[in-house]
Design an enzyme around this catalytic site. Sequence first.
Site, PDB file in Angstrom:
ATOM      1  N   TYR A   1       0.804  -1.306   0.010  1.00  0.00           N
ATOM      2  CA  TYR A   1       0.064  -0.139  -0.003  1.00  0.00           C
ATOM      3  C   TYR A   1       0.826   1.304   0.014  1.00  0.00           C
ATOM      4  CZ  TYR A   1      -3.838  -3.040   1.093  1.00  0.00           C
ATOM      5  OH  TYR A   1      -4.827  -4.005   1.168  1.00  0.00           O
TER       6      TYR A   1
ATOM      7  N   LYS B   1       4.147 -14.487   4.662  1.00  0.00           N
ATOM      8  CA  LYS B   1       4.467 -15.592   3.680  1.00  0.00           C
ATOM      9  C   LYS B   1       5.925 -15.557   3.448  1.00  0.00           C
ATOM     10  CE  LYS B   1       2.700 -18.190   0.176  1.00  0.00           C
ATOM     11  NZ  LYS B   1       1.686 -19.220   0.252  1.00  0.00           N
TER      12      LYS B   1
ATOM     13  N   ASP C   1      -1.690 -18.126   3.801  1.00  0.00           N
ATOM     14  CA  ASP C   1      -2.856 -19.118   3.338  1.00  0.00           C
ATOM     15  C   ASP C   1      -3.212 -20.259   4.264  1.00  0.00           C
ATOM     16  OD1 ASP C   1      -0.301 -19.832   3.380  1.00  0.00           O
ATOM     17  OD2 ASP C   1      -0.505 -20.878   1.361  1.00  0.00           O
TER      18      ASP C   1
ATOM     19  N   ASP D   1      -5.628  -6.531   5.988  1.00  0.00           N
ATOM     20  CA  ASP D   1      -6.480  -5.891   5.322  1.00  0.00           C
ATOM     21  C   ASP D   1      -7.631  -7.159   4.930  1.00  0.00           C
ATOM     22  OD1 ASP D   1      -8.364  -4.337   3.994  1.00  0.00           O
ATOM     23  OD2 ASP D   1      -7.101  -3.694   2.465  1.00  0.00           O
TER      24      ASP D   1
END
Length: 338
Positions: free
Chosen positions: A126, A173, A206, A230
């Site tokens: 972002y 991740k 995930d 988010d």
Amino acid sequence: MSARTRVTMIPGDGTGPELAAAAMKVMDAAGVGIEWDIQKAGADIMEEAGTPLPEKVLESIRANGVALKGPITTPVGHGFRSINVLLRKELDLYANLRPARSIEGVKAPYKGLDLVMVRENTEDLYSGVERMVDPDHAESIKIITRAASERIAHFAFDYAAREGRKKVTAIHKANILKMSDGLFLECARKVAEEYPTIEFEDRIVDNMAMQLVQKPQLYDVLLAPNLYGDIISDLCAGLVGGLGVAPSGNFGDHIAVFEPVHGSAPKYTGMNKVNPTAIILSGALMLRYLGEEAAADRVYNATAAVIGEGKTVTYDLGGDAGTSQMADAIVEKMDSLR
Ligand code: NAD
């Protein structure tokens, strides 16, 4: 609070002003002397002021240190940039706090959940560093810094310690994004060592998404960089009944801005129809921030009780009450809970 506390109120646009009026009515009835400093921002002020975020709005928030905000419409693909993103940048509101707590009477896949997402609010994908390399090739840069990662990890652990929470789970991740998410995870691990009484663990994003859908009861405080935060915070809102009941707070070192998670629901503007729960619960978070725990609990308990009874609730909760009628019912309930 002995003296009256000045709070900036940004009603926003679309259904924002109706929601803001409902929230002010409930906050005023909570017995805390709030003096509202009402400041306009968004599409409605654009023509008059030439900008959707006049400098005096920022000055008011800086002076008061705390604001409650209704939703603001962001034009898609053209027009001004998101006011929400601008506010976070201008005021360095680096931490986004999103509680997801079950309320009896709200239709949801789970009961008895009490999760909190702490999301880094200033960097990651972002940061707005994007370019078209050529017409068929776009690039966006993911920025993760040690300073911002340690700062948000401290925020999450301080929050957990203050609120008597047991565990912080960092989301990442780092198996693929070894440098950026690797750095975020390294910072979370290092900060965790300073808080030996709070359990720390990490999950790959995930797997986290699946675990939250299957066994959300296992989680407590979640800590994430901007993008995963988010997405996963909306997932958490879905677990307890959706955005109509999802409050949030954005925190800097000395400033906090509270707002519902949902948008301005423009199609319902002026219809006294939308659910005021998210902005009222954002107001309850604000009262806690101001040290008014008893008033915050009163607002939360009265709101939960009105929803639980299901008589004076808005359409999305299965009722036919308007925004203002639901706020009135919450005020009445607060009086009866005294
Ligand atoms: P939205 O949240 O406004 O609406 C999505 C759906 O939820 C709609 O069906 C709407 O009717 C319903 N809904 C939303 N809030 C509700 C409430 N309180 N009670 C009952 N139903 C409710 O999302 P959108 O339509 O994608 O966005 C509308 C505008 O709001 C866009 O311009 C968007 O950029 C903006 N927005 C602002 C904020 C903010 O100010 N923090 C957040 C999200 C979206």
